[in-house]
Design a protein around this motif. Structure first.
Motif, PDB file in Angstrom:
ATOM      1  N   ARG A 142      -1.387   5.134 -15.156  1.00 15.26           N
ATOM      2  CA  ARG A 142      -0.684   5.166 -13.863  1.00 15.26           C
ATOM      3  C   ARG A 142       0.292   6.340 -13.834  1.00 15.26           C
ATOM      4  N   ALA A 143       1.096   6.494 -14.881  1.00 11.04           N
ATOM      5  CA  ALA A 143       2.094   7.563 -14.925  1.00 11.04           C
ATOM      6  C   ALA A 143       1.422   8.936 -14.865  1.00 11.04           C
ATOM      7  N   ARG A 144       0.352   9.113 -15.623  1.00  8.21           N
ATOM      8  CA  ARG A 144      -0.335  10.405 -15.625  1.00  8.21           C
ATOM      9  C   ARG A 144      -0.964  10.696 -14.265  1.00  8.21           C
ATOM     10  N   SER A 145      -1.555   9.688 -13.650  1.00 12.44           N
ATOM     11  CA  SER A 145      -2.174   9.863 -12.333  1.00 12.44           C
ATOM     12  C   SER A 145      -1.137  10.253 -11.289  1.00 12.44           C
ATOM     13  N   LEU A 146      -0.021   9.562 -11.284  1.00 13.46           N
ATOM     14  CA  LEU A 146       1.026   9.865 -10.312  1.00 13.46           C
ATOM     15  C   LEU A 146       1.633  11.243 -10.570  1.00 13.46           C
ATOM     16  N   ALA A 147       1.769  11.619 -11.845  1.00 16.92           N
ATOM     17  CA  ALA A 147       2.282  12.952 -12.182  1.00 16.92           C
ATOM     18  C   ALA A 147       1.331  14.046 -11.705  1.00 16.92           C
ATOM     19  N   LEU A 148       0.040  13.746 -11.664  1.00 20.38           N
ATOM     20  CA  LEU A 148      -0.952  14.713 -11.197  1.00 20.38           C
ATOM     21  C   LEU A 148      -1.138  14.668  -9.678  1.00 20.38           C
ATOM     22  N   GLY A 149      -0.309  13.901  -8.994  1.00 24.85           N
ATOM     23  CA  GLY A 149      -0.317  13.927  -7.538  1.00 24.85           C
ATOM     24  C   GLY A 149      -0.997  12.778  -6.830  1.00 24.85           C
ATOM     25  N   ALA A 150      -1.479  11.777  -7.562  1.00 26.79           N
ATOM     26  CA  ALA A 150      -2.079  10.621  -6.893  1.00 26.79           C
ATOM     27  C   ALA A 150      -1.023   9.947  -6.023  1.00 26.79           C
ATOM     28  N   HIS A 151      -1.415   9.581  -4.827  1.00 29.59           N
ATOM     29  CA  HIS A 151      -0.492   8.898  -3.918  1.00 29.59           C
ATOM     30  C   HIS A 151      -0.475   7.390  -4.154  1.00 29.59           C
ATOM     31  N   HIS A 152      -1.624   6.878  -4.607  1.00 24.14           N
ATOM     32  CA  HIS A 152      -1.747   5.440  -4.868  1.00 24.14           C
ATOM     33  C   HIS A 152      -2.582   5.248  -6.127  1.00 24.14           C
ATOM     34  N   PHE A 153      -2.274   4.205  -6.877  1.00 27.30           N
ATOM     35  CA  PHE A 153      -2.990   3.852  -8.097  1.00 27.30           C
ATOM     36  C   PHE A 153      -3.361   2.384  -7.987  1.00 27.30           C
ATOM     37  N   LEU A 154      -4.662   2.111  -7.876  1.00 26.05           N
ATOM     38  CA  LEU A 154      -5.135   0.747  -7.647  1.00 26.05           C
ATOM     39  C   LEU A 154      -6.047   0.279  -8.779  1.00 26.05           C
ATOM     40  N   ASP A 155      -5.931  -0.991  -9.101  1.00 27.45           N
ATOM     41  CA  ASP A 155      -6.780  -1.644 -10.090  1.00 27.45           C
ATOM     42  C   ASP A 155      -8.035  -2.169  -9.380  1.00 27.45           C
ATOM     43  N   LYS A 156      -9.207  -1.753  -9.845  1.00 26.59           N
ATOM     44  CA  LYS A 156     -10.465  -2.184  -9.218  1.00 26.59           C
ATOM     45  C   LYS A 156     -10.609  -3.697  -9.176  1.00 26.59           C
ATOM     46  N   SER A 157     -10.178  -4.354 -10.227  1.00 31.09           N
ATOM     47  CA  SER A 157     -10.422  -5.795 -10.320  1.00 31.09           C
ATOM     48  C   SER A 157      -9.546  -6.622  -9.392  1.00 31.09           C
ATOM     49  N   SER A 158      -8.384  -6.109  -8.990  1.00 29.24           N
ATOM     50  CA  SER A 158      -7.498  -6.925  -8.152  1.00 29.24           C
ATOM     51  C   SER A 158      -7.063  -6.256  -6.846  1.00 29.24           C
ATOM     52  N   GLU A 159      -7.304  -4.957  -6.691  1.00 28.00           N
ATOM     53  CA  GLU A 159      -6.804  -4.275  -5.493  1.00 28.00           C
ATOM     54  C   GLU A 159      -7.891  -3.486  -4.754  1.00 28.00           C
ATOM     55  N   PHE A 160      -9.133  -3.824  -4.985  1.00 27.12           N
ATOM     56  CA  PHE A 160     -10.261  -3.107  -4.397  1.00 27.12           C
ATOM     57  C   PHE A 160     -10.137  -3.015  -2.871  1.00 27.12           C
ATOM     58  N   GLU A 161      -9.821  -4.107  -2.228  1.00 22.95           N
ATOM     59  CA  GLU A 161      -9.751  -4.173  -0.763  1.00 22.95           C
ATOM     60  C   GLU A 161      -8.631  -3.299  -0.189  1.00 22.95           C
ATOM     61  N   ARG A 162      -7.633  -2.981  -1.005  1.00 20.66           N
ATOM     62  CA  ARG A 162      -6.501  -2.173  -0.525  1.00 20.66           C
ATOM     63  C   ARG A 162      -6.903  -0.753  -0.160  1.00 20.66           C
ATOM     64  N   VAL A 163      -8.020  -0.273  -0.693  1.00 19.36           N
ATOM     65  CA  VAL A 163      -8.475   1.081  -0.369  1.00 19.36           C
ATOM     66  C   VAL A 163      -8.614   1.222   1.152  1.00 19.36           C
ATOM     67  N   ALA A 164      -9.288   0.275   1.772  1.00 17.46           N
ATOM     68  CA  ALA A 164      -9.481   0.318   3.225  1.00 17.46           C
ATOM     69  C   ALA A 164      -8.151   0.245   3.955  1.00 17.46           C
ATOM     70  N   GLU A 165      -7.266  -0.622   3.505  1.00 14.40           N
ATOM     71  CA  GLU A 165      -5.939  -0.754   4.144  1.00 14.40           C
ATOM     72  C   GLU A 165      -5.174   0.577   4.095  1.00 14.40           C
ATOM     73  N   LEU A 166      -5.200   1.225   2.942  1.00 19.64           N
ATOM     74  CA  LEU A 166      -4.472   2.485   2.791  1.00 19.64           C
ATOM     75  C   LEU A 166      -5.064   3.573   3.676  1.00 19.64           C
ATOM     76  N   LEU A 167      -6.389   3.647   3.740  1.00 20.27           N
ATOM     77  CA  LEU A 167      -7.025   4.663   4.563  1.00 20.27           C
ATOM     78  C   LEU A 167      -6.797   4.385   6.048  1.00 20.27           C
ATOM     79  N   GLU A 168      -6.883   3.136   6.446  1.00 15.19           N
ATOM     80  CA  GLU A 168      -6.606   2.797   7.840  1.00 15.19           C
ATOM     81  C   GLU A 168      -5.151   3.113   8.182  1.00 15.19           C
ATOM     82  N   GLY A 169      -4.250   2.906   7.220  1.00 14.88           N
ATOM     83  CA  GLY A 169      -2.832   3.217   7.430  1.00 14.88           C
ATOM     84  C   GLY A 169      -2.585   4.705   7.619  1.00 14.88           C
ATOM     85  N   LEU A 170      -3.424   5.526   7.021  1.00 15.26           N
ATOM     86  CA  LEU A 170      -3.293   6.974   7.172  1.00 15.26           C
ATOM     87  C   LEU A 170      -3.655   7.408   8.579  1.00 15.26           C
ATOM     88  N   ARG A 171      -4.514   6.650   9.221  1.00 15.96           N
ATOM     89  CA  ARG A 171      -4.918   6.976  10.600  1.00 15.96           C
ATOM     90  C   ARG A 171      -3.730   6.822  11.487  1.00 15.96           C
TER      91      ARG A 171
END
Length: 171
Positions: A142-171
């Motif tokens: 998580r720390a390395r991803s955020l340091a490299l500019g990731a805006h969000h860091f999600l766990d596939k096993s528990s936060e998969f559905e959040r991808v759509a929420e985040l993208l819809e929020g960008l709209r």
């Protein structure tokens, strides 16, 4: 672009350039539905045009996960998956030739890693939304991803559905 079995680039919506010749059998979105509403000739004021769809690149080595992501995002208002790749090299090529608004990237790829993709995004496309979706959910990752500019860091096993929420929020 190197030829890999798991890479698909889709035609850009709204008459944009074609990124590749591969078709995605998991997509059924009608791109015409995403075009701006045309004013009715008898209208005194033209209706508001809908914003163009959010263009997303998926960087994921698992065909099954990509298939589920495409299905999830097809149901999202105003989100279009314009490319799918499964290696770091194919992701960098797609980012050079395509136009995207957001990238969903796994850290473990068939060749290379998501960290290389994040580094490229940070240096060359800092305006793109970068969402890491991974099973490597550790504090160090998580720390390395955020340091490299990731805006969000999600766990596939528990936060998969959040991808759509985040993208819809960008709209």
């Amino acid at each position: 672009m190197s030829t890999s079995v798991g890479s698909h680039l889709h035609p850009a919506p709204q008459g944009g350039e074609i990124l590749g010749t591969h078709s995605n059998p998991y997509r059924s979105t009608d791109y015409e539905a995403h075009r701006a509403v045309q004013p009715h000739p008898s209208s005194a004021t033209p209706p508001l045009a809908r914003p163009r769809p959010l263009r997303v690149l998926l960087v994921e080595d698992s065909l099954l996960i990509r298939k589920h992501l495409v299905t999830l995002l097809e149901d999202s208002e105003g989100v279009v998956v314009c490319g799918e790749v499964d290696t770091e090299a194919d992701a960098l090529t797609a980012l050079r030739v395509g136009r995207f608004d957001a990238v969903v990237v796994d850290l473990q790829l068939r060749e290379g890693s998501g960290f290389g993709v994040l580094q490229h995004l940070k240096l060359n496309h800092p305006d793109l939304l970068a969402i890491v979706l991974t099973n490597s959910n550790t504090a160090a990752m998580r720390a390395r991803s955020l340091a490299l500019g990731a805006h969000h860091f999600l766990d596939k096993s528990s936060e998969f559905e959040r991808v759509a929420e985040l993208l819809e929020g960008l709209r």
